[in-house]
Design an enzyme around this catalytic site. Structure first.
Site: not given
Ligand code: NAD
Length: 373
Positions: A144, A228
């Site tokens: 990510k 996140y």
């Protein structure tokens, strides 16, 4: 009071049973249903993973986790730094034919030991190496944020479809028991309907010369850790945001000349729920809470690798610490080998986040204007 403790203990036991069954369901091997993996002509006991980029995350987390995994193992490394190779060969018992550099990487196509290429490079290199891995006929796990923007992310998904290979994102928390529990509590409306989410992830970044402070590399707090918080808001509220407003704040104009230092953003959801989020490269924060009609659920710390802690009005949940990376890679391998559904860590999930990141940057450019998604 006595009743409260009995309820607490029984809830606590249920939670522990849940973790045990979660771990078992992720790692159990269905030997009778082993043909979901679409390019293996024979059955392997473990899938082979090649790590591309031997930086911090690969060295300190992923490679050690691959010593604990039950369904995959380290079978190759790709690095541009020859001085690292000897130690990796020694530590992980790797042979010469398992070592690649960025130039000869494409010849990985001829190595049947490797089923999955795990891209752990700076963010601006994710797309290139994902596309090359698909060309080589491998499945991909990409760290990510999956790409620099939604357009690149969509191209990566398309390339996987063309190659008939699967794309996964390094969303380790989807396998983490506290996050599984918070998702379950939200989905079942254990405390009623969710009205509000609040979350933040940030830390004080050190070395001023690293790629995370360079825009061309996909640096900045939002891309690195803010993602996140986007994830957590989406999987607790259980919907996609429909509108976003964001603002950026800087106190160090030299260090953060190119990238964001601190961003706050608000996401509005179709059911009226609202998420207030923060990310920072100068302030330390690591939490989330979900405010529902009849109480709140809190995780703090929420996003790091160590022991996470969950709180509700009725009980706390402190599941034993697990290796998040091992669980994540085993879950993906189980999905490839045995067609066991993965925990929503596919490329499409990464693309949703990239669209939101694009919208956050668009709103900042327009001084906080509400941007529809
Ligand atoms: P890092 O800087 O420690 O490692 C990057 C690696 O890429 C190094 O080995 C470096 O040599 C190599 N590299 C190749 N070409 C490069 C270039 N042109 N410039 C700079 N480095 C180059 O970074 P990291 O912390 O390991 O992060 C790598 C990726 O993993 C990032 O996408 C990051 O977001 C992700 N990550 C994910 C988690 C997680 O918890 N899922 C944690 C940390 C990092």
């Amino acid at each position: 009071m006595k009743g409260f403790f009995i309820t607490f203990i029984s809830l606590e036991m249920k939670r522990r049973k849940f973790t045990k069954s979660l771990t078992a369901s992720i790692t159990s091997i269905s030997l009778t249903n082993g043909f979901g993996h679409n390019h293996l002509s024979f059955r392997k006991e473990k899938l082979g993973i090649a790590l591309v980029g031997l930086g911090n995350y690969a060295t300190r987390q992923l490679a050690p986790a691959l010593l604990e995994t039950q369904m995959c193992e380290l079978k190759g490394i790709v690095s541009g730094t020859p001085s690292k190779i000897d130690l990796w060969k020694k530590d992980y018992n790797l042979k010469d034919h398992q070592i690649y550099d960025y130039n000869n990487f494409d010849s990985i196509a001829n190595n049947d030991e490797i089923d999955i290429v795990y891209v752990v490079l700076p963010n601006n290199m994710h797309k290139e190496f994902t596309l090359r891995a698909f060309q080589a006929g491998k499945h991909v796990i990409c760290e990510k944020p999956m790409a620099m923007n939604a357009q690149e992310a969509a191209q990566m998904i398309e390339a996987g479809k063309k190659a008939k290979r699967q794309l996964f994102i390094g969303y380790r928390l989807h396998y983490e028991p506290h996050h599984r529990e918070i998702i379950r509590l939200c989905k079942t409306e254990a405390f009623g309907k969710i009205k509000f989410f609040e979350g933040g992830f940030g830390f004080r970044i050190g070395n001023p010369n690293q790629w995370r402070l360079n825009k061309a590399y996909g640096g900045g707090a939002l891309m690195d850790v803010g993602i996140y918080v986007i994830q957590a808001a989406r999987y607790t509220i259980g919907l996609e945001p429909i509108a976003i407003s964001a603002r950026e704040f800087k106190t160090d104009l030299v260090k953060f000349k190119e990238v964001d230092e601190l961003i706050t953003w608000q996401m509005e959801f179709s059911n009226g729920a609202v998420a207030n989020c923060t990310t920072s490269f100068s302030a330390s924060t690591n939490h989330l809470y979900v405010a529902a009609e009849k109480g709140l659920i809190r995780l703090s710390p929420a996003y790091t690798y160590g022991q996470l802690r969950g709180y509700t009005r009725k009980y706390n949940f402190d599941f034993p610490q697990i290796n998040q990376q091992a669980l994540h890679m085993d879950g993906i391998s189980n999905s490839l080998m045995n067609s066991v559904p993965h925990m929503n860590v596919g490329g499409e999930e990464g693309l949703r986040d990239m669209k939101i990141i694009d919208a956050i940057f668009a709103s900042i450019k327009q001084h906080g204007k509400r941007v529809m998604i």
